[in-house]
Design an enzyme around this catalytic site. Structure first.
Site, PDB file in Angstrom:
ATOM      1  CG  ASP A 572      82.610 -54.643  51.015  1.00 29.65           C
ATOM      2  OD1 ASP A 572      81.934 -55.508  50.444  1.00 29.65           O
ATOM      3  OD2 ASP A 572      82.143 -53.823  51.832  1.00 29.65           O
ATOM      4  CG  ASN A 580      71.687 -49.045  49.174  1.00 36.15           C
ATOM      5  OD1 ASN A 580      71.789 -48.284  48.231  1.00 36.15           O
ATOM      6  ND2 ASN A 580      72.158 -50.293  49.150  1.00 36.15           N
ATOM      7  CG  ASP A 589      71.554 -48.754  41.848  1.00 29.72           C
ATOM      8  OD1 ASP A 589      72.028 -49.655  42.558  1.00 29.72           O
ATOM      9  OD2 ASP A 589      70.391 -48.773  41.382  1.00 29.72           O
ATOM     10  CD  GLU A 615      78.145 -54.210  50.152  1.00 24.56           C
ATOM     11  OE1 GLU A 615      78.177 -54.404  51.361  1.00 24.56           O
ATOM     12  OE2 GLU A 615      77.188 -54.602  49.422  1.00 24.56           O
TER      13      GLU A 615
END
Length: 714
Positions: A572, A580, A589, A615
């Site tokens: 992760d 973000n 992204d 993620e």
């Protein structure tokens, strides 16, 4: 009277023999004689009856009527039973002509018939012709009766005149006797119109009247004979067959107009000439007949009937096919009657039928070939539709193409996904005329989007991907479907110079194969696209969670059967929400894509790397132990930490990830147990401070750890 009947019977027998020979005659280029073709036989009988107006019946070996004159067609198929003495049956048995009187309740008056056998071999009788000679017999009998009556009348008249003369001499009637003598002398000189015209009522007057009646009847009989002769001459003149009378010395005595027209000379140029100077008879191939082999020479030499199909050379240089029938005359000086039957229309009709039969056979053969090709196309389409990969499809194409294009070599080239390369995918045949890889612009078919043909004698340029520029011919056909050009089908004919029509005869099947293959490849590409969309994450290009679970469950069972381990890494991205929130979703992204690329760089071909969700990523590694899995996870952790990313000119900072590792069989026997163990290890890594690798624990051990942690907290 007996001689008259014999002459009439002989003439009828001769005509019937000619008819029987025409019915049994089989030409070299005719499949069967008239006797074996019922419709043609009936047309022949009808034609002969319309010209002669005589009864004409054809029966087979069992006396079954095969053909009859118009108005009697209902008799066809029935047995002929109107010969009381079975004359027809006896003729069929011994092959000798016989005459008889037809006995039938349907016939108002007696009909004289002559039965003549039909032979297809010298000793083999297959049927008989029944020909009427009643008109000939009646005419001959009438002539004889007239002559006999005239002779008797003349005798009676002479006796009467002698008595009258004696009486007149005794009575002194010299004047009456003198007039009667003058009338007799005129009649004797052939003056049938001589009359005494004595009107007295004495014996001389009565004798004069009788003499005048006798002379009148004689003149009437003479007129009838002239009419009968004119009638016979009219028949000979109007008959369709050419009739030539040749005497024993080989000179032509007379010809009818039909014969003059067939020969190509006027009557006065033919009559009196030697037959060989007028009639140039040749063989079927147009070559001159050998000496003493023509039917005329054979008939004159042997006195027997001869018939043959020959070619008659005409003055204009053309050749007319005719049947020449030579029948000997029953005279002391010999001679024959030659009948020439023009069969040019029959031969033309037979050639037309033969040509039509050949056309139908060719059409039938083409239809069969088209049907077989269509069946193969359908089979090819079915096989291609059943393929799930391009490799399977091109394997089918490579094995199926020789059935469609026997003797030709060829290849199928497919355009790459990048559209900058065309690669060979299948090949068949002994010749390889195209290179394996080339640019799309090297092929004229791909440039123009249509078929391109080149070869010896053609002005079209050769494609740059052709490896040989000699005498070979080739064609490139674009594989286009659903608005997209997928590649080409390439065919090569090594002997194109000697086979100018090599492509024309295969054009239709080539288009069918190209269309079928193009549609199948387009469907395969579409199915592959849809499949990739269903198992791939669109953002990172990695497999999605569903594909991972399906594949991993299958791999786990395979590892279990082979008693090999299977490792699972769950990771992760640390603080991904912060990326973000700070840099935006585009930067997030970018981070996910770079992490995915790092995972792929460190993965083996057998590993399955997927985006597990958000993620979170997963990597399944067959034949990998728990310790090896932890070692590879550590290598991944370091690789991710070394990523230095920038977005829109801003540095994104250091990227780290937390890892949880589990393996079969140490931490679970099912896929769910392994995933749960790796997931628990991942949560432990995050709880321990992130950016680390934690190896999973068994479920019991994990419970003990949680219990111990709870007690320490208390």
């Amino acid at each position: 009277m007996s001689l008259t009947r014999s002459a009439a019977l002989a003439e009828a027998t001769s005509v019937a023999r000619q008819l029987a020979a025409a019915i049994a005659f089989k030409a070299a280029d005719t499949p069967r004689p008239l006797f074996e073709r019922p419709e043609a036989l009936r047309e022949f009988v009808t034609s002969q009856h319309s010209g002669s107006k005589r009864d004409l019946v054809v029966v087979d070996r069992g006396k079954i009527i095969l053909a009859d004159i118009p108005g009697e067609e209902q008799n066809v198929g029935t047995a002929f039973a109107n010969d009381r003495g079975n004359e027809v049956g006896r003729t069929l048995d011994d092959g000798e002509p016989r005459d008889f009187v037809e006995s039938s309740a349907d016939v108002a008056e007696a009909i004289n018939l002559v039965a003549v056998p039909i032979k297809d071999a010298p000793d083999k009788t297959v049927g008989a012709v029944l020909f009427e000679y009643t008109p000939l017999l009646r005419a001959a009998q009438q002539r004889n009766n007239n002559i006999l009556w005239l002779v008797g009348l003349c005798t009676a008249a002479a006796m009467m005149l002698s008595g009258i003369s004696a009486f007149l001499l005794l009575r002194g009637f010299g004047a009456g006797l003198s007039g009667l003598n003058r009338g007799i002398e005129s009649l004797a000189r052939g003056d049938a119109g001589a009359r005494i015209d004595r009107a007295s009522n004495d014996e001389f007057g009565q004798l004069a009247q009788g003499f005048d009646r006798m002379a009148s009847e004689l003149e009437t009989s003479r007129g009838q004979l002239v009419e009968q002769k004119a009638y016979i001459e009219d028949i000979v003149r109007t008959v369709a067959e050419g009739i030539v009378v040749i005497n024993g010395n080989g000179q032509i005595v007379s010809v009818n107009p039909a014969a003059a027209e067939i020969v190509g000379w006027r009557n006065d140029k033919i009559e009196g000439q030697d037959w060989s100077s007028v009639l140039d008879l040749r063989g079927l191939s147009g070559d001159r007949l050998a000496q003493a082999t023509s039917p005329i020479e054979l008939a004159l030499a042997t006195g027997r009937r001869h018939q043959a199909e020959v070619r008659l050379a005409k003055p204009n240089g053309s050749y007319l096919p005719v049947i020449a029938s030579c029948n000997p005359l029953n005279r002391s000086d010999g001679g024959i009657v030659l009948t020439l039957s023009d069969i040019s229309e029959l031969r033309s009709a037979e050639r037309a039928v033969s040509d039509r039969a050949e056309e139908l056979a060719t059409l039938n053969r083409e239809l069969q070939e088209t049907s077989q090709a269509t069946t193969r196309l359908v089979k090819l389409g079915e096989l291609l539709q059943a393929c799930v990969t391009f490799q399977e499809a091109f394997s089918v194409v490579g094995s199926a193409m020789p059935d469609f294009f026997g003797g030709l070599s060829g290849t199928v080239h497919l355009t790459s996904a990048s559209r900058n390369l065309v690669e060979e995918m299948a090949h068949w045949g002994a010749v390889r005329s195209s290179v394996g890889q080339f640019a799309p612009e090297d092929c004229w078919a791909l440039r123009r989007g249509q078929e391109h043909v080149a070869g010896p004698g053609m002005l079209t340029p050769r494609c740059n991907h052709i490896a040989e520029n000699g005498g070979r011919g080739y064609v490139c056909m674009p594989l286009a479907a659903q608005g997209e050009t997928l590649g080409i089908v390439h065919l090569c004919e090594p002997d194109a110079a000697d086979k100018p029509g090599w492509l024309t005869e295969r054009q239709q099947i080539l288009r069918g194969v190209v269309d079928t293959l193009a549609l199948a490849l387009a469907n395969l590409r579409l199915r592959e696209t849809l499949r990739q969309q269903s198992i791939r994450d669109p953002n990172t290009g990695l497999y999605n969670r569903r594909y991972l679970e399906e594949t991993s469950s299958r791999e786990l069972r395979r590892m279990e059967r082979s008693e090999q381990p299977l490792a699972m890494i769950m990771l992760d991205v640390d603080h991904f929400k912060q990326f973000n929130d700070t840099f935006g979703h585009e930067a997030g992204d970018l981070v996910l894509k770079q992490v995915a690329a790092t995972l792929l760089d460190h993965a083996r071909e057998s590993d399955v790397v997927s985006r597990y969700g958000g993620e979170e990523f997963a990597r399944m590694m067959p034949a990998t132990s728990l310790a090896d899995g932890a070692e590879r996870a550590e290598a991944l952790r370091k690789a991710i930490k070394q990523l230095h990313l920038a977005h829109r000119g801003r540095t994104l900072g250091t990227i780290t990830a937390s890892f949880g590792v589990a393996a079969f069989p140490e931490l679970g026997a099912s896929w769910a147990e392994i995933v749960n163990a790796a997931d628990r290890a991942l949560y432990q890594a995050k709880a321990d401070g992130r950016d680390r690798v934690v190896v999973g624990l068994g479920k019991a051990h994990a419970e003990r750890q949680r219990s111990k942690a709870s007690k320490s907290v208390a």
